[in-house]
Design a protein around this motif. Structure first.
Motif, PDB file in Angstrom:
ATOM      1  N   LEU A 184     -11.617   6.843  28.723  1.00  0.00           N
ATOM      2  CA  LEU A 184     -10.699   5.606  29.046  1.00  0.00           C
ATOM      3  C   LEU A 184      -9.278   5.671  28.111  1.00  0.00           C
ATOM      4  CD1 LEU A 184     -13.052   2.687  29.332  1.00  0.00           C
ATOM      5  CD2 LEU A 184     -11.847   3.809  31.162  1.00  0.00           C
ATOM      6  N   PHE A 185      -9.540   6.345  26.807  1.00  0.00           N
ATOM      7  CA  PHE A 185      -8.552   6.040  25.927  1.00  0.00           C
ATOM      8  C   PHE A 185      -8.290   7.277  25.061  1.00  0.00           C
ATOM      9  CE2 PHE A 185     -10.751   1.747  26.279  1.00  0.00           C
ATOM     10  CZ  PHE A 185      -9.475   1.081  26.744  1.00  0.00           C
ATOM     11  N   ILE A 240     -12.049   7.892  21.138  1.00  0.00           N
ATOM     12  CA  ILE A 240     -13.124   8.834  20.159  1.00  0.00           C
ATOM     13  C   ILE A 240     -13.167   8.199  18.695  1.00  0.00           C
ATOM     14  CG2 ILE A 240     -13.754  11.147  19.449  1.00  0.00           C
ATOM     15  CD1 ILE A 240     -12.208  12.440  21.538  1.00  0.00           C
ATOM     16  N   TRP A 241     -11.951   7.955  18.077  1.00  0.00           N
ATOM     17  CA  TRP A 241     -12.032   7.284  16.814  1.00  0.00           C
ATOM     18  C   TRP A 241     -12.482   6.041  16.655  1.00  0.00           C
ATOM     19  CZ3 TRP A 241     -11.637  11.944  15.641  1.00  0.00           C
ATOM     20  CH2 TRP A 241     -10.475  12.794  15.792  1.00  0.00           C
ATOM     21  N   ILE A 242     -12.374   5.241  17.816  1.00  0.00           N
ATOM     22  CA  ILE A 242     -12.929   3.776  17.737  1.00  0.00           C
ATOM     23  C   ILE A 242     -14.316   3.760  18.099  1.00  0.00           C
ATOM     24  CG2 ILE A 242     -12.436   2.982  20.029  1.00  0.00           C
ATOM     25  CD1 ILE A 242     -12.058   0.837  16.894  1.00  0.00           C
ATOM     26  N   SER A 243     -14.994   4.663  18.831  1.00  0.00           N
ATOM     27  CA  SER A 243     -16.457   4.777  19.343  1.00  0.00           C
ATOM     28  C   SER A 243     -17.469   4.362  18.526  1.00  0.00           C
ATOM     29  CB  SER A 243     -16.686   6.051  19.988  1.00  0.00           C
ATOM     30  OG  SER A 243     -16.615   7.186  19.182  1.00  0.00           O
ATOM     31  N   MET A 244     -17.360   4.684  17.232  1.00  0.00           N
ATOM     32  CA  MET A 244     -18.451   4.498  16.197  1.00  0.00           C
ATOM     33  C   MET A 244     -18.498   3.103  15.663  1.00  0.00           C
ATOM     34  SD  MET A 244     -19.749   6.957  12.936  1.00  0.00           S
ATOM     35  CE  MET A 244     -18.318   6.481  11.844  1.00  0.00           C
ATOM     36  N   ALA A 245     -17.212   2.648  15.663  1.00  0.00           N
ATOM     37  CA  ALA A 245     -17.213   1.142  15.275  1.00  0.00           C
ATOM     38  C   ALA A 245     -17.972   0.245  16.275  1.00  0.00           C
ATOM     39  CB  ALA A 245     -15.733   0.647  15.051  1.00  0.00           C
ATOM     40  N   THR A 265     -11.644  17.630  24.464  1.00  0.00           N
ATOM     41  CA  THR A 265     -10.533  16.584  24.529  1.00  0.00           C
ATOM     42  C   THR A 265      -9.212  17.190  23.970  1.00  0.00           C
ATOM     43  OG1 THR A 265     -11.967  14.909  24.823  1.00  0.00           O
ATOM     44  CG2 THR A 265      -9.941  14.262  24.376  1.00  0.00           C
ATOM     45  N   ILE A 266      -9.215  17.521  22.630  1.00  0.00           N
ATOM     46  CA  ILE A 266      -8.073  17.905  21.923  1.00  0.00           C
ATOM     47  C   ILE A 266      -7.975  19.344  21.476  1.00  0.00           C
ATOM     48  CG2 ILE A 266      -6.870  17.226  19.802  1.00  0.00           C
ATOM     49  CD1 ILE A 266      -8.400  14.665  19.744  1.00  0.00           C
ATOM     50  N   GLY A 267      -9.124  19.983  21.171  1.00  0.00           N
ATOM     51  CA  GLY A 267      -9.283  21.134  20.848  1.00  0.00           C
ATOM     52  C   GLY A 267      -9.438  21.525  19.305  1.00  0.00           C
ATOM     53  N   GLU A 268      -9.006  22.573  18.667  1.00  0.00           N
ATOM     54  CA  GLU A 268      -9.280  22.830  17.389  1.00  0.00           C
ATOM     55  C   GLU A 268      -8.550  21.791  16.335  1.00  0.00           C
ATOM     56  OE1 GLU A 268      -9.016  27.120  16.289  1.00  0.00           O
ATOM     57  OE2 GLU A 268     -10.600  27.569  17.638  1.00  0.00           O
ATOM     58  N   ALA A 269      -7.633  21.556  16.763  1.00  0.00           N
ATOM     59  CA  ALA A 269      -6.845  20.598  15.884  1.00  0.00           C
ATOM     60  C   ALA A 269      -7.425  19.264  15.764  1.00  0.00           C
ATOM     61  CB  ALA A 269      -5.510  20.167  16.571  1.00  0.00           C
ATOM     62  N   GLY A 270      -8.509  18.833  16.916  1.00  0.00           N
ATOM     63  CA  GLY A 270      -9.072  17.710  16.737  1.00  0.00           C
ATOM     64  C   GLY A 270     -10.293  18.131  15.840  1.00  0.00           C
ATOM     65  N   ILE A 289     -23.194   7.220  24.661  1.00  0.00           N
ATOM     66  CA  ILE A 289     -22.490   6.683  25.758  1.00  0.00           C
ATOM     67  C   ILE A 289     -21.123   5.891  25.517  1.00  0.00           C
ATOM     68  CG2 ILE A 289     -22.948   4.904  27.509  1.00  0.00           C
ATOM     69  CD1 ILE A 289     -26.076   5.289  26.979  1.00  0.00           C
ATOM     70  N   VAL A 290     -21.096   5.315  24.226  1.00  0.00           N
ATOM     71  CA  VAL A 290     -19.707   4.724  24.133  1.00  0.00           C
ATOM     72  C   VAL A 290     -18.677   5.844  23.814  1.00  0.00           C
ATOM     73  CG1 VAL A 290     -18.635   3.338  22.082  1.00  0.00           C
ATOM     74  CG2 VAL A 290     -21.117   2.745  23.044  1.00  0.00           C
ATOM     75  N   LEU A 291     -19.162   6.893  23.128  1.00  0.00           N
ATOM     76  CA  LEU A 291     -18.061   7.893  22.845  1.00  0.00           C
ATOM     77  C   LEU A 291     -17.437   8.708  23.986  1.00  0.00           C
ATOM     78  CD1 LEU A 291     -16.867   9.624  20.611  1.00  0.00           C
ATOM     79  CD2 LEU A 291     -18.890  11.246  20.875  1.00  0.00           C
ATOM     80  N   ILE A 292     -18.449   8.850  25.086  1.00  0.00           N
ATOM     81  CA  ILE A 292     -18.070   9.489  26.396  1.00  0.00           C
ATOM     82  C   ILE A 292     -17.073   8.601  26.997  1.00  0.00           C
ATOM     83  CG2 ILE A 292     -18.672  10.543  28.439  1.00  0.00           C
ATOM     84  CD1 ILE A 292     -21.393  11.390  27.094  1.00  0.00           C
TER      85      ILE A 292
END
Length: 437
Positions: free
Chosen positions: A397-398, A403-408, A253-258, A389-392
């Motif tokens: 979608l966003f 990605i950052w909100i998926s764990m919560a 999604t972002i690359g090495e910066a991610g 599932i939530v992460l993907i």
């Protein structure tokens, strides 16, 4: 009960907090002494290091639950027997893990998602880290057993001394000797040796109930330790899977910066995760002891205290990162773009820590009352059933913020399912009834 709970939970949480500084210190020295690539390389290996921690926790929690239960039932000799068998198990596991990770380091980091740039650095770090597997696993486990033997403060002291050693050696190896990325692994390894050397005399000199000595491995005991302890490994493996899945999604999604951003998130949040884990590990001996004594009221009270404490700590951590986040991130990197990206990512990701403590406490509780299948269900949801599932979905979608909100979102879903499906009072009485049968 509150005083007794805090007497175990505070030293345990502080010990875990101090232990987590090993990871943060590695990040600070590597980021400033070597560069962002070193941060990314260590983040690739982090799931493996978490698996090491998970294996030590699995055996020590499984063994510790049995030990505390036997102590609560006035079966001290049986508790000592379990401790000695667990020590032998850890030695065997450590040697096997070291050999595998050293011989196949390059192949392992490639499987873990290392890019061509990060692969040599990641493999080097893993090889040196794995060389210290024996003192690392024994140090983690013996600190846990010190709590089972009524010495939580000694466990805290041994961890502090190991961390101080790690700080000093990191500075010497990276800035004075220029040894590169292996410096962090070697410094951490020597720190674990110091921790182990401080804990060992308690058991060798028989200063408590637990002591080292000859003991044959009993198949039934080994099975029971693994049966109770597997959810602890599963819980740590879940964290490892979380990092692994995030790394794969971030690369695409972002690359090495991610990856570098996520590395900084992990350096910061590993601290709070281990503090929350420390709270649950501090509660475990009390729950197991009262389980052996068949005191259901005390068991439930400790469980509720652990949940409340975890939520308060999670909320404070989230607030601190919101206010001082950029300054904290600046410790790891001077890249302004990376600081901005990481600040947003950290504050979104931190919402998960309002819920993680509850899931860890519930997982541990079912282990302590010898109903590990419910712990396994929670761990499976946290690692392979809900989060991926939530992460993907959220990433598609966003994008990055998804990605950052998926764990919560994942942790909140799991709390809801657990609350609706598992009734603590009901299963506590059921477990006590099974003891008397």
């Amino acid at each position: 009960m509150l005083k007794q709970f805090l007497g175990y939970a505070i030293p345990s949480a502080l010990a875990m907090c101090i232990a987590s500084l090993n990871t943060i210190i590695d990040g600070v020295f590597l980021g400033n002494g070597i560069g962002n690539e070193a941060l990314g390389a260590v983040n690739i290996v982090m799931p493996i290091t978490i698996v090491f921690f998970g294996l030590a926790t699995m055996v020590s929690v499984g063994g510790g639950a049995l030990i505390s239960k036997h102590f609560g039932a006035n079966e001290d000799e049986r508790g000592v027997s379990v401790f000695r068998q667990v020590t032998y198990m850890l030695i065997i596991m450590s040697i096997c893990l070291s050999m595998i990770c050293i011989i196949f380091s390059s192949k392992i980091v490639k499987i873990m998602g290392a890019t061509e740039t990060l692969q040599p650095l990641s493999a080097e770090y893993l090889s040196y880290y794995a060389a210290f597997c024996l003192p690392s696993l024994l140090g983690i486990a013996f600190n846990s057993f010190l709590r089972n033997d009524g010495k939580p403060k000694l466990a805290m002291v041994s961890t502090i001394c190991g961390t101080i050693c790690n700080i000093i050696l990191n500075y010497i190896f990276i800035f004075m000797m220029g040894l590169g990325i292996k410096s962090a692994a070697i410094a951490t390894g020597f720190g674990q040796i110091v921790t182990l050397l401080i804990a060992l005399p308690h058991f060798i000199l028989k200063k408590g109930k637990l002591s080292l000595g000859k003991q044959k491995l009993e198949l039934d005991t080994v099975k029971e330790v693994f049966k109770i302890g597997v959810p602890s490994f599963f819980a740590e493996a879940a964290f490892s899977v979380i990092i692994f899945v995030h790394n794969l999604v971030l690369v695409n999604t972002i690359g090495e910066a991610g990856i570098s951003t996520y590395a900084i998130i992990n350096y910061i949040t590993t601290n709070i995760y281990l503090i929350l884990l420390g709270i649950t590990l501090g509660a475990q001996p009390l729950i197991s002891y009262n389980f052996g004594a068949q005191n259901s009221k005390a068991m439930i009270e400790v469980y509720k205290l652990s949940n409340k404490t975890s939520f308060i700590i999670g909320a404070l951590f989230t607030l601190i990162c919101f206010i001082f986040g950029k300054s904290i991130i600046g410790i790891f990197t001077t890249d302004k773009d990376l600081i901005e990206m990481a600040y947003i990512a950290v504050n979104i990701n931190n919402l998960a820590y309002l819920f993680i403590g509850s899931n860890l406490t519930t997982t541990m509780y079912y282990q302590a009352i010898e109903m590990p299948k419910y712990s396994n269900i929670i761990c499976a949801m946290r690692s392979i059933l809900v989060l991926p599932i939530v992460l993907i979905v959220m990433a598609k979608l966003f994008g990055a913020n998804g990605i950052w909100i998926s764990m919560a979102i994942s942790e909140l879903i799991i709390i809801t399912i657990t609350y609706k499906s598992f009734k603590i009072d009901k299963y506590t009485q059921m477990s006590l009834s099974n003891m008397t049968v």
